[in-house]
Write an enzyme that holds these catalytic residues in place. Structure first.
Site, short mmCIF file in Angstrom:
data_model
loop_
_atom_site.label_atom_id
_atom_site.label_comp_id
_atom_site.label_asym_id
_atom_site.label_seq_id
_atom_site.Cartn_x
_atom_site.Cartn_y
_atom_site.Cartn_z
N LYS A 89 62.07 -12.79 8.33
CA LYS A 89 61.50 -13.87 7.73
C LYS A 89 60.14 -13.65 7.20
CE LYS A 89 64.37 -16.76 10.82
NZ LYS A 89 64.41 -17.60 11.72
N ASP A 118 62.75 -25.94 9.80
CA ASP A 118 64.16 -25.54 10.49
C ASP A 118 64.99 -26.81 10.42
OD1 ASP A 118 64.80 -23.09 11.33
OD2 ASP A 118 63.51 -23.05 13.01
N GLN A 166 60.96 -19.52 16.81
CA GLN A 166 62.14 -18.85 16.68
C GLN A 166 62.78 -19.17 18.22
OE1 GLN A 166 63.34 -16.93 14.44
NE2 GLN A 166 65.33 -16.44 15.54
#
Ligand code: GUN
Length: 299
Positions: free
Chosen positions: A54, A121, A98
């Site tokens: 990422k 997200d 994460q």
């Protein structure tokens, strides 16, 4: 194998990232440098690989990245304090925590602490609720990538019957909401479904997101279905480790109109949409702070 049947996620992700790079240039010309903060707690090896990728993709796209790797012993209060600091930092536009988190940290509490406007997200309940109402909000990256691939393959999805296999918060549920928003009829199939295979056989579109290697073989599929395989499962194949999807690719291929391979299908789309969400968040925050400034000056 007919290459025409293969949906190439690498090519599609490159298209999305090209657009992201152009958007980043435009934002920078307006004095805004989009920035993404990524927090990783603990030692999960797969998560370390995902986070590295990422960060690399962000840098390639011209997005500034901030990386916070915290030990597995980090207390929930410390994590919440870091999230609070990043929420308040006007130079950070996207904030990603994460998953999975160590068991002593409550996932929902941590995700809910992220400012919805920075929630790239799309996991905060405000964004989840907005998506289910069909509003234009930050949306989970993997389902957004799947929708992009479907629209590239089929064009307008109105009236199609889509079967989503799996009901996770990260993929299955938001995928169903996105397909509804795209005017599909949607069936969600899961571990308690009475006859998952019979339901799947009715589908024009199949999204497989169960995490069970090669569960869905050709006998589950209607002739001419379009199949998106979200699964990434590592299996031992006669002593060789390899990645397979939730779909048994070899038996599915003769039945389908089109299918994503694993690897090289959905995988690259997730990161591309994370970058797209970061740019969208930066743009939206810039617009909001401009309108706030106008309000204050006319007060
Ligand atoms: N872990 C596995 N997939 C994801 C994802 O899409 N976002 C985050 N934050 N963590 C994950």
């Amino acid at each position: 194998m007919s290459p025409l049947k293969l949906i190439d996620g690498k090519v599609a992700a490159a298209e999305v990232l090209q657009q992201v790079r152009e958007d980043v240039r435009t934002l920078k010309a307006d004095g805004i440098e989009p920035a993404l903060a990524v927090i990783l707690v603990g030692d999960d090896p797969a998560s370390h690989v995902y986070v590295r990728n990422k960060i690399l993709r962000a840098e390639e796209a011209g997005i500034r990245s901030l990386e916070y790797r915290l030990p597995a012993t980090t207390r929930e209060t410390e994590l919440l304090a870091l999230i609070g600091t990043l929420n308040d930092d006007p130079h950070v536009h996207g904030l990603l925590l994460q998953l999975p988190l160590p068991p002593h940290i409550e996932e929902t509490r941590a995700l809910q602490a992220i400012a919805p406007s920075k929630d790239v997200d799309g996991f905060h309940s405000e964004n989840v609720g907005g998506l289910s109402q069909g509003r234009d909000v930050l949306t989970p990256c993997t389902p957004s990538g799947c929708l992009y691939l479907l629209e590239q393959t089929l064009g307008d999805l109105s009236g199609k019957h889509a079967v989503v296999i799996g009901r996770s918060n990260i993929v299955g549920k938001p995928m169903a909401a996105l397909l509804l928003k795209a005017h599909c009829s949607v069936t969600v199939v899961h571990s308690r479904s009475a006859d998952a295979k019979a339901l799947c056989q009715l589908a024009d579109i199949v999204i497989a997101a169960v995490g069970r290697p090669r569960l869905i073989d050709g006998s589950w599929l209607k002739e001419g279905a379009v199949v998106i395989d979200v699964g990434i499962n590592r299996i031992d194949d006669n002593g060789r480790s390899r990645l397979v999807g939730d779909v048994d690719f070899d038996s599915a291929l003769p039945k389908v109109a089109a299918i994503t391979p694993v690897p090289g299908g959905v995988g690259p789309m997730t990161i591309a949409f994370l970058m797209k969400n970061t740019v969208a968040a930066a743009r939206q925050q810039a617009l909001s702070s401009q309108s706030e400034a106008v309000c204050l000056s006319t007060y």
